[in-house]
Design an enzyme around this catalytic site. Structure first.
Site, PDB file in Angstrom:
ATOM      1  N   GLU A 167      -1.420   8.379 -11.786  1.00 27.09           N
ATOM      2  CA  GLU A 167      -0.838   8.095 -13.108  1.00 27.09           C
ATOM      3  C   GLU A 167      -0.030   9.254 -13.688  1.00 27.09           C
ATOM      4  OE1 GLU A 167      -4.151   6.767 -15.489  1.00 27.09           O
ATOM      5  OE2 GLU A 167      -4.358   4.926 -14.344  1.00 27.09           O
ATOM      6  N   ASN A 209      -0.889   7.093  -6.710  1.00 24.22           N
ATOM      7  CA  ASN A 209      -1.465   5.860  -7.254  1.00 24.22           C
ATOM      8  C   ASN A 209      -1.073   5.705  -8.721  1.00 24.22           C
ATOM      9  OD1 ASN A 209      -3.443   3.672  -6.783  1.00 24.22           O
ATOM     10  ND2 ASN A 209      -4.706   4.715  -8.310  1.00 24.22           N
ATOM     11  N   HIS A 246      -3.438  -3.833 -12.233  1.00 24.76           N
ATOM     12  CA  HIS A 246      -4.273  -4.397 -13.296  1.00 24.76           C
ATOM     13  C   HIS A 246      -3.374  -5.385 -14.043  1.00 24.76           C
ATOM     14  CE1 HIS A 246      -7.447  -1.481 -12.673  1.00 24.76           C
ATOM     15  NE2 HIS A 246      -6.584  -0.490 -12.755  1.00 24.76           N
ATOM     16  N   GLU A 275      -6.516  -1.289  -7.226  1.00 18.14           N
ATOM     17  CA  GLU A 275      -7.459  -1.511  -8.338  1.00 18.14           C
ATOM     18  C   GLU A 275      -7.274  -2.922  -8.896  1.00 18.14           C
ATOM     19  OE1 GLU A 275      -7.329   1.677 -11.238  1.00 18.14           O
ATOM     20  OE2 GLU A 275      -7.060   3.187  -9.685  1.00 18.14           O
ATOM     21  N   ASP A 277      -7.235  -6.287 -10.513  1.00 16.85           N
ATOM     22  CA  ASP A 277      -7.966  -7.229 -11.369  1.00 16.85           C
ATOM     23  C   ASP A 277      -6.929  -8.040 -12.129  1.00 16.85           C
ATOM     24  OD1 ASP A 277      -7.307  -5.250 -13.286  1.00 16.85           O
ATOM     25  OD2 ASP A 277      -9.385  -4.601 -13.533  1.00 16.85           O
TER      26      ASP A 277
HETATM   27  C1  XIL Z   1     -11.782   3.375 -15.066  1.00 13.27           C
HETATM   28  C2  XIL Z   1     -13.218   3.020 -14.747  1.00 13.27           C
HETATM   29  O1  XIL Z   1     -13.239   1.724 -14.240  1.00 13.27           O
HETATM   30  C3  XIL Z   1     -14.064   3.115 -15.986  1.00 13.27           C
HETATM   31  O2  XIL Z   1     -15.437   2.955 -15.661  1.00 13.27           O
HETATM   32  C4  XIL Z   1     -13.863   4.468 -16.671  1.00 13.27           C
HETATM   33  O3  XIL Z   1     -14.531   4.476 -17.897  1.00 13.27           O
HETATM   34  C5  XIL Z   1     -12.397   4.739 -16.906  1.00 13.27           C
HETATM   35  O4  XIL Z   1     -11.694   4.642 -15.693  1.00 13.27           O
HETATM   36  N1  XIL Z   1      -6.930   3.489 -13.562  1.00 13.27           N
HETATM   37  C6  XIL Z   1      -7.649   4.242 -12.705  1.00 13.27           C
HETATM   38  C7  XIL Z   1      -9.122   4.143 -12.698  1.00 13.27           C
HETATM   39  O5  XIL Z   1      -7.065   4.923 -11.848  1.00 13.27           O
HETATM   40  O6  XIL Z   1      -9.727   5.362 -12.380  1.00 13.27           O
HETATM   41  C8  XIL Z   1      -9.641   3.654 -14.010  1.00 13.27           C
HETATM   42  O7  XIL Z   1     -11.056   3.443 -13.883  1.00 13.27           O
HETATM   43  C9  XIL Z   1      -8.935   2.396 -14.426  1.00 13.27           C
HETATM   44  C10 XIL Z   1      -7.464   2.641 -14.587  1.00 13.27           C
END
Ligand code: XIL
Length: 492
Positions: A167, A209, A246, A275, A277
């Protein structure tokens, strides 16, 4: 899978029809059925493995003692990402004091079952321990390198792919780097992180990422693409790009996702969905999962998918019910769609990508003229002036030094070696001029694969309001029209 089981069947049928009775044929058909039925795998991991891919989940160490959770995890998945346990605050809570016990529980759970582990993450602006949050400059740069060296070194040989940097880009239209303490250590912090990770664990795939990089038209996607292209052209050790994916109403799935994946892959990196979802429910959610899986399957270098949690109530965004299992463990429609899509490839080689990838623009470092698509004329410094503030114009292309621009790895468009294309402001109509080069974002430009050149500071496009000799160049909101299309044509 069907095409692989059929040919032997056909051969046998041909030989047998000579003496063939209906009974023999019927028996043969029955004997073939189990083969056909076998082809559809019944778990996500096994279905993905048919095409050599993994299917993973983000895992929380404290849930490994919940048998309802591990029943699903162990049955369905063959890769894991520690959800929080490898982050900087977890692994280095005090400077130079490393703790790996929670991460180790997840890694051991996975490796003992032959699964892959995605390491997440070595350098990130968020979830930094307090001591790091208050650090800047050289001390922070050295702390970051030490962290990478120690953590990637500790897990050397165990990690399939590392999210080396997470990020690092701004949301929205700027295409700029995210302002963070790491960014303030110098623009080269990302490549420094990759080089350190490469030294510490040469066999892991090293990934960049991010989120909001799924839609090919978004400035953030283009900015990351340009960085990866630059890294590949300069030999910075990057192996893959992770798309967090996401998806929700603010960041919806778009059908150009496949173009995004295949375009990055065409740069010579693997792509991974890291990641996943998708907020929603029912058929709509299921169809989006299906599309995402199909997009990955269509890109040979998309080598795996990870969902960000197991059941909806394990999700960091549980109110959006974005995962594949209900809280009670029931498989959702999204699960069925995902499994069906994974099974649709069956065993055998992955199809080659069908989506066109954009033509790569001129690599950094060589001199080019910048030709307007509408006018056929070149961006020109009037009278070959070298005065700061001279506004650039369109003029008949002449291959002279006042039309010779070099795109640098710092995203500058240099002319005469020391002066740069410079935006005099960032609003609509801001003049575009030459100015002595410095490192600020009003002299940084993204050369986009859609033919536009956008200012890093403004996010606006280079624009001309006429096609004639002397037409001045300005910044303007990108509009998709031909007066904002330019091509870099190599002069070497
Ligand atoms: C999130 C986790 O799922 C949570 O449990 C935590 O509180 C915050 O981080 N992008 C990412 C992940 O790269 O590491 C994040 O994970 C979600 C967004």
């Amino acid at each position: 899978m069907i095409s692989r089981t059929r040919p032997p069947g056909r051969t046998r049928l041909r030989t047998l029809t000579i003496s063939g009775t209906a009974a023999i044929v019927a028996a043969l058909v029955v004997s073939l059925l189990p083969n056909l039925a076998q082809a559809a795998e019944t778990t996500l991991g096994a279905a993905a493995a048919q095409s050599g891919r993994y299917f993973g989940a983000a895992v929380a160490a404290n849930k490994l003692s919940d048998s309802a959770y591990t029943t699903i995890l162990n049955r369905e998945f063959n890769a894991v990402t520690p959800e929080n346990e490898m982050k900087i605050d977890a692994t280095e809570p005090q400077q130079n004091n490393f703790t790996f016990s929670n991460a180790d529980r997840i890694v051991n759970h996975a490796l003992s079952r032959g699964w892959k582990v995605r390491g997440h993450t070595l350098a990130w602006y968020s979830q930094q321990p307090g001591w790091m949050q208050s650090m800047e400059g050289t001390a922070l740069r050295n702390a970051m390198l030490n962290h990478i060296n120690r953590v990637a070194g500790y897990y050397r040989g165990k990690i399939y792919s590392w999210d080396v940097v997470n990020e690092a880009f701004e949301d929205g239209n700027s295409g700029a780097r995210r302002n963070s303490n790491l960014q303030r250590t110098g623009n080269d912090w990302i490549e420094a992180a990759f080089r350190a990770a490469d030294a510490a664990d040469p066999d892991a795939k090293l990934c960049y990422n991010d989120y909001n990089t799924d839609n090919w038209t978004w400035a953030k996607t283009q900015a990351v693409y340009n960085m990866v292209r630059d890294f590949k052209s300069r030999g910075v050790p990057i192996d893959c790009v992770g798309f967090q994916s996401h998806f929700n109403p603010n960041s919806p799935y778009n059908s150009n996702y496949r173009t995004t994946l295949s375009s990055f892959a065409a740069l010579g990196v693997d792509v991974q969905i890291t990641e996943l979802d998708i907020e929603g429910s029912g058929t709509t959610q299921a169809n989006t999962y299906r599309n995402v899986v199909n997009d990955c399957l269509a890109v040979a270098r998309c080598n795996g998918l990870t969902v960000w949690g197991v059941r909806d109530c394990d999700s960091w965004r549980s109110s959006g019910t974005p995962l594949l299992f209900e809280c009670n463990g029931t498989k959702k429609a999204a699960y069925t769609a995902t499994l069906e899509a994974l099974n649709s490839t069956g065993p055998g080689p992955t199809p080659t990508p069908t989506t066109p990838t954009p033509t790569p623009t001129t690599p950094p470092g060589s001199a080019s003229e910048i030709v307007g698509a509408q006018s056929g004329r070149c961006i020109d410094v009037p009278n070959a002036s070298r005065t700061n503030g001279t506004r650039v114009q369109l003029y008949d292309c002449n291959r002279q030094t006042n039309q010779s621009w070099t795109y640098t790895s710092g995203k500058q468009l240099q002319v005469y070696g020391s002066m740069c294309l410079d935006a005099a402001g960032s609003g609509n109509g801001a003049a575009v001029q030459i100015y002595s080069c410095h490192s600020q974002t009003n002299q940084q430009w993204n050369i986009n694969s859609n033919g536009t050149i956008t200012g890093v500071q403004s996010g606006r496009c280079l624009d001309v309001w006429s096609t004639t000799n002397g037409a001045q160049v300005q910044l303007y909101d990108c509009n998709g029209q031909a007066n904002q299309q330019f091509r870099l044509a190599s002069l070497t």
